[in-house]
Design an enzyme around this catalytic site. Structure first.
Site, mmCIF file in Angstrom:
data_model
loop_
_atom_site.group_PDB
_atom_site.id
_atom_site.type_symbol
_atom_site.label_atom_id
_atom_site.label_comp_id
_atom_site.label_asym_id
_atom_site.label_seq_id
_atom_site.Cartn_x
_atom_site.Cartn_y
_atom_site.Cartn_z
ATOM 1 N N GLU A 92 -9.357 -0.174 -6.515
ATOM 2 C CA GLU A 92 -10.456 -0.836 -5.797
ATOM 3 C C GLU A 92 -11.143 0.113 -4.830
ATOM 4 O O GLU A 92 -12.294 -0.082 -4.470
ATOM 5 C CB GLU A 92 -9.937 -2.061 -5.038
ATOM 6 C CG GLU A 92 -8.914 -1.719 -3.968
ATOM 7 C CD GLU A 92 -8.482 -2.924 -3.125
ATOM 8 O OE1 GLU A 92 -9.192 -3.930 -3.073
ATOM 9 O OE2 GLU A 92 -7.382 -2.843 -2.524
ATOM 10 N N ASP A 152 0.820 -1.222 0.000
ATOM 11 C CA ASP A 152 0.000 0.000 0.000
ATOM 12 C C ASP A 152 0.852 1.270 0.000
ATOM 13 O O ASP A 152 0.353 2.344 -0.323
ATOM 14 C CB ASP A 152 -0.928 0.014 1.218
ATOM 15 C CG ASP A 152 -1.983 -1.069 1.134
ATOM 16 O OD1 ASP A 152 -2.282 -1.519 0.012
ATOM 17 O OD2 ASP A 152 -2.494 -1.474 2.191
#
Lengths: 391, 391
Positions: free
Chosen positions: B217, B114
């Protein structure tokens, strides 16, 4: 026309569509470096198409137009690479030019990730997709295995193969021991049995703590319907949201409660030149070269093929087959390639598939990314006064 | 305890869960070759977890248990790699051991695809995902471009990033000219504007004949809802079928009628060791090594970091930061990394991301597949009479 050599090489822009519309690309205007770089560049550099010629009687005008274009540009050799539809196109053009008395050598070159052409050991493109799929499920399997204790227990990866399970089967090469991914493969050849499948998933998670599944997009339910189309509809009633992976994953969640993840590799799998099989690349070039040699030797209405001499060591040579024997024949997976339980591949299948993924053929990199080429694709000057709209 | 050296190295099976349950792995029982092979093997070799320790006051028993396990096994150094939650775990353990008067060096090591940890130039894992995503959209873009004339015109690839657009942004590195993929990036930082997006897609297809889109997403609608959760429900009313890619693709089909394909790379992207960035691999090892050196130098409650000295050439060095400054702080993408229209990355973003994907670090292959290692992971003999169930 030159009986023993080829002068200019023209490419139809977007395949046969370019031939019909007299939209031809003069490949001699590309640099040698760029042409050489096609060897490590994915996809069709001149454009591709989904366009199948109708039967000669149904649309004679198309065939007449093609010969008109060929005559105008002194084209004596026609090479067309692709799967079943492309070979059918080559066959029809060979027939029509023969009837019309126009001397044209029509040679097909196999190329389809579906690997469903008959008479050739395999089809260029397939070995590299097979490698991508096996590498990907091995990698994702490691990921899921490490997370399974407290998080994701089930992973479903969807792969291409609407009618045959060649690509799904190749994922099985990643598994060398039963605890490794993929644990279950869902083939289009095996009717989906939800109850049995759920039992298998549960047993797998109980035994190995996780379950990695490869699902073919062509998986069918007992009613004969694609499972991918059995899913939900959006607010407008459209059914195409699906993909088989999310449906299978959700089914497992509903029945067994396991946390899941799913992936749909779609075009990524067939464009993944960065992980190409060097066996595949080598055979692709050998088939193209052989096609040219066959044409120059005066042959017509054939497709170049790979003949397997032995599995181990993998020995192969070039052959040929009449286009009439290839067009509209689909090579199915042999029944003895799938294990009796319907979820795995047999040793016979491994012997067939194994050689096709051997060797790495990495593209050159620039700034951290593959240095793929985009050609100039300059058009040949049109010679015909008329235009043509493909049907 | 050895003040200046480390004796045995134990790994918690499934991370902190293994430490709590006294399920420790004796890494000295692995061969040197296998340990070395971890450098080219994806995922957590000792298992990973999604388990965040509660606050000390909320669940003091957990912390007491941890120290009990550490004491029993003479553990004086605690290294924990991961993202924000893992750094928070390290911080709390450091605090508790200090309060309890147990001498323990707690060192965090950054590691999250991330890329959202503060105080470090980037997080190991991210550079390789960035490379995978950029390579994949470049390859798929070539595929779609070649097919667009008569078939697929729109391709949507979904990538990870629930809260930040670091991964989505890295796909932008694939584009060196406006006609190249990705044409549009959908960031979680930019509220999805359907009307404007549809206009952009239409303009792109009109200009370049195709449109390649990367969707995070974490894309959110104006109501603040994840677009991935706005899709259809299955027969049981469950909403999780989604994925943002199929929803965005279907939306384009409904509005503009273009044929589409979509991919969801999911775990494939973060497990794709076969296409790892060598910069990333090098930094991952440097950070781990530095963490050990810091511990041996008597430091505590810190995380090793990458400090960027310059962009071009990319020069970096190792630094450190207090865990208190890291835990529960999310590094957002700077606003000036996204172009004004909201669909692309700026030069500032390219300067930041570019160096992180440099270099290829291919794993060794065996039988056509990456030769990843699975460790033996033999357990250390338990010393405690009591067992413990994590909350």
């Amino acid at each position: 026309m030159h009986p023993n050599r080829i002068g200019a090489v023209y490419a139809g822009r977007y395949g046969i569509v370019g031939a019909l519309t007299e939209d031809l690309i003069d490949t001699s205007l590309e640099t040698d470096e760029d042409i050489a770089a096609l060897r490590h560049t994915p996809s069709g550099a001149f454009g591709s198409c989904r366009y199948k010629l109708k039967g000669i009687e149904e649309n004679r005008a198309e065939y007449e137009r093609l010969l008109e274009v060929f005559k105008a540009h002194d084209i004596g050799y026609f090479f067309y690479n692709g799967g079943g539809d492309s070979q059918d196109t080559s066959k029809k053009i060979a027939e029509f030019s023969r009837e019309a008395g126009y001397p044209l050598a029509c040679i097909g070159i196999p190329k389809t990730v579906d690997n469903d052409l008959p008479a050739t050991d395999n089809c260029p493109g397939f070995g590299s997709v097979a490698k991508y799929v096996a590498v990907s499920i091995r990698e994702a399997g490691f990921d899921v295995a490490s997370m399974a204790k407290t998080s994701t227990k089930v992973f479903v990866m969807e792969v291409m193969g609407r009618h045959t399970g060649w690509i799904a089967a190749s994922s099985g090469l990643a598994q060398t021991r039963p605890r490794e991914a993929p644990h279950l493969i869902l083939f289009p050849e095996v009717t989906f049995d939800e109850e049995d499948f759920i039992k298998q998933v549960e047993a797998c998670v109980q035994k190995y703590a996780y379950c990695a599944i490869v699902a073919s997009e062509g998986l069918k339910s007992p009613s004969g319907q694609f499972v991918a189309e059995s899913g939900s509809r959006d607010a407008f009633g459209h059914a195409q949201l699906g993909g088989v992976a999310p449906i299978v994953a959700q089914m497992i969640k509903n029945r067994l409660g396991y946390k899941y993840h799913w992936a749909v590799s779609d075009y990524l799998q067939r464009a993944a030149r960065h992980i190409a099989s060097s066996t595949d690349v080598e055979q692709a070039y050998a088939l193209g070269r052989a096609a040219v040699e066959m044409a120059l030797a005066g042959r017509n209405a054939i497709m170049s093929t790979i003949i397997r001499v032995s599995d181990d060591p993998y020995v192969w040579e070039i052959g040929s087959v009449g286009l009439a024997e290839v067009a509209n024949v689909e090579k199915k997976m042999p029944k003895d390639f799938i294990t009796d339980d319907g979820y795995g591949i047999t040793d016979a299948c491994r012997r067939y598939l194994g050689p096709l993924i051997q060797g790495e053929d990495y593209p050159p990199y620039r700034d951290g990314l593959p240095n793929y080429v985009t050609l100039k694709n300059k058009a040949v000057l049109r010679k015909l006064a008329t235009t043509f709209e493909p049907a």
